[in-house]
Design an enzyme around this catalytic site. Structure first.
Site, PDB file in Angstrom:
ATOM      1  N   HIS A   1       6.661 -58.815  -3.254  1.00 40.41           N
ATOM      2  CA  HIS A   1       6.599 -58.585  -4.699  1.00 40.41           C
ATOM      3  C   HIS A   1       7.846 -59.096  -5.427  1.00 40.41           C
ATOM      4  CE1 HIS A   1       9.027 -54.862  -3.909  1.00 40.41           C
ATOM      5  NE2 HIS A   1       9.475 -55.122  -5.128  1.00 40.41           N
TER       6      HIS A   1
ATOM      7  N   SER B   1      14.517 -53.390  -3.662  1.00 40.91           N
ATOM      8  CA  SER B   1      13.304 -53.952  -3.069  1.00 40.91           C
ATOM      9  C   SER B   1      13.638 -55.080  -2.103  1.00 40.91           C
ATOM     10  CB  SER B   1      12.383 -54.481  -4.169  1.00 40.91           C
ATOM     11  OG  SER B   1      11.935 -53.434  -4.992  1.00 40.91           O
ATOM     12  N   GLY B   2      12.871 -55.134  -1.027  1.00 39.92           N
ATOM     13  CA  GLY B   2      13.076 -56.175  -0.023  1.00 39.92           C
ATOM     14  C   GLY B   2      14.133 -55.836   0.999  1.00 39.92           C
TER      15      GLY B   2
END
Length: 446
Positions: free
Chosen positions: A87, A233-234
């Site tokens: 994403h 994120s990630g």
């Protein structure tokens, strides 16, 4: 001679760095950090991580993002590959202008030990969906390999043999927001100790209500307060192998509702679930071999026979785990001693003793030798009653005439009066006679 050797080492000036010029043979190690010194810090509202604390953390930076340009986190899994979330690239981005900062703790002052790489290839999972964040995983190939050092180390990637239920020590780290409402990423790497939470609990109606996929992990605290946030994120969810000194990247930070809320822990993509996909994308495992890669009886040498030079150090720690998957050389000892059990299945040599003594019981069933005394026959006829007398005895007849009365001693009146219908004399005589009759009757006293 010894002094000369030491002088030669000092002249080189890089005795320590020479030990880390290759990542081959190691993964998940943190040379600059002692686990005993680690506290429970927070990504949201917490303390900064020490330099070199997480040597596989990568900052994915986009020049279109204000400030430091930090967009997402990532994990170095080999000298040329970074694992991250799909994403992060859902929007159309020019990856040719993006850069990867590796080996840094502070983004504005990365230090001389940090390295910068460009993105050669972006590989997003083909079934990633932005609608429900399913299959939220991606790989970045670096334009050239990194040089390992105490500040740059790859993290171990778990295969199917790792038991997630036995991992008690887990951390998250990233340069994301340090407060739930902040829109600015952190300049210094933040870290947090978290706990794995059962996915069924996270999927319950009071938590995430069924929005979590089977390939997700859930980590944090039920009461909230410690969590990943925007910009993390990630990045990795990292768990330490029990009784070992290396870490696995078990999850990729994917999504969550808010930051550090009660019953809203962070949701992560399970790396273990996508292990074969990772191998195929890195061309360490051909597509045709993916379906048979994880036979429980396949050894390391059989899996990598077509790729003898595959430089993935994350495969090393499994040499101590895989032998437990070899087929049994012989049946388990518990299957042998049937000889001592099977004789109990033979037919009985004789009827059980409890079936014999019917002879002592059956005589009680013989007929009675004589009728019970109370059953004697009744007499044939009852004695007849004597006839009643034909006639009742008659009473003796009354005397036909009353006996004559003795002369009364009552003097007769000199004169009779004619005023009474009966003469007084006759009345006296009548009563005198009645008196005499009464005297003569038995049982009557006058």
């Amino acid at each position: 001679m010894l002094l000369l050797f030491l002088l030669v080492l000092l002249a080189t000036g890089r005795p320590v760095q020479a030990m880390w010029n290759t990542c081959e043979g190691s993964c998940g190690l943190r040379p600059l950090t002692s686990d005993d010194e680690r506290g429970m810090t927070r990504v949201v509202g917490g303390r900064s991580a020490e330099a070199g604390a997480w040597p596989w953390l990568v900052s994915i930076q986009d020049p279109s993002v204000s400030g430091t340009g930090h967009l997402c986190g990532g994990s170095l899994i080999s000298v040329q590959w970074v694992l991250t979330a799909a994403h992060c690239f859902a929007e159309s981005r020019n990856i040719s202008t993006m850069r990867l900062l590796i080996g840094a703790t502070q983004l504005t002052e990365p230090g001389p030990e940090a390295e910068v790489r460009l993105i050669k290839r972006l590989l997003v999972h083909q079934e990633y969906s932005s609608a429900d964040q399913s299959n939220d995983i991606a790989l970045l190939e670096l334009n050239e390999p990194v040089q390992c050092s105490p500040y740059i180390q790859p993290v171990c990637v778990p295969n199917g043999t790792l038991s997630m239920a036995q991992l008690d020590t887990c951390y998250v780290a990233g340069w994301g927001a340090t407060t739930a409402r902040s829109q600015t990423s952190s300049d210094v790497l933040q870290e947090a100790k978290v706990h794995l939470i059962n996915v069924q609990i996270c999927n319950s109606s009071e938590w995430y209500g069924g929005d979590i996929h089977s390939h997700n992990l859930c980590a944090g605290y039920p009461e909230g307060g410690i969590d990943t946030c925007q910009g993390d994120s990630g990045g990795p969810l990292m768990c330490q192998e029990n009784d070992a000194d290396f870490f696995w990247v078990v999850g990729v930070t994917s999504w969550g509702r808010g930051c550090a809320r009660e019953k809203r822990p962070g949701i992560y993509t399970s790396v273990q679930h996508f292990y074969e996909w990772i191998l195929v994308q890195m061309e360490l495992l051909p597509q045709v071999e993916a379906s048979r890669a994880w036979s429980p009886y396949t050894t390391d040498s059989q899996r990598w026979s077509n790729h003898p030079n595959a430089p993935w150090p994350t495969l090393k720690p499994w040499s101590t785990i895989l032998p437990t998957l070899k087929p049994w050389p012989r049946p388990p000892p518990t299957l042998k001693p049937w000889s001592t059990i099977l004789p109990t299945l033979n037919p009985w040599p004789r009827p059980p003793p409890t079936l014999k003594p019917w002879s002592t019981i059956l005589p009680t069933l013989k007929p009675w030798p004589r009728p019970p005394p109370t059953l004697k026959p009744l007499p044939t006829a009852f004695p007849t009653l004597k006839p009643l007398p034909t006639a009742l005895p008659t009473h003796q007849p009354l005397p036909t005439a009353l006996p004559t009365q003795k002369p009364s001693s009552i003097p007769t009146p000199v004169e009779e009066t004619n005023n009474c219908p009966f003469p007084l004399k006759k009345l006296i005589e009548f009563f005198t006679k009645v008196q005499e009759l009464l005297k003569n009757l038995p049982g009557i006293t006058v």
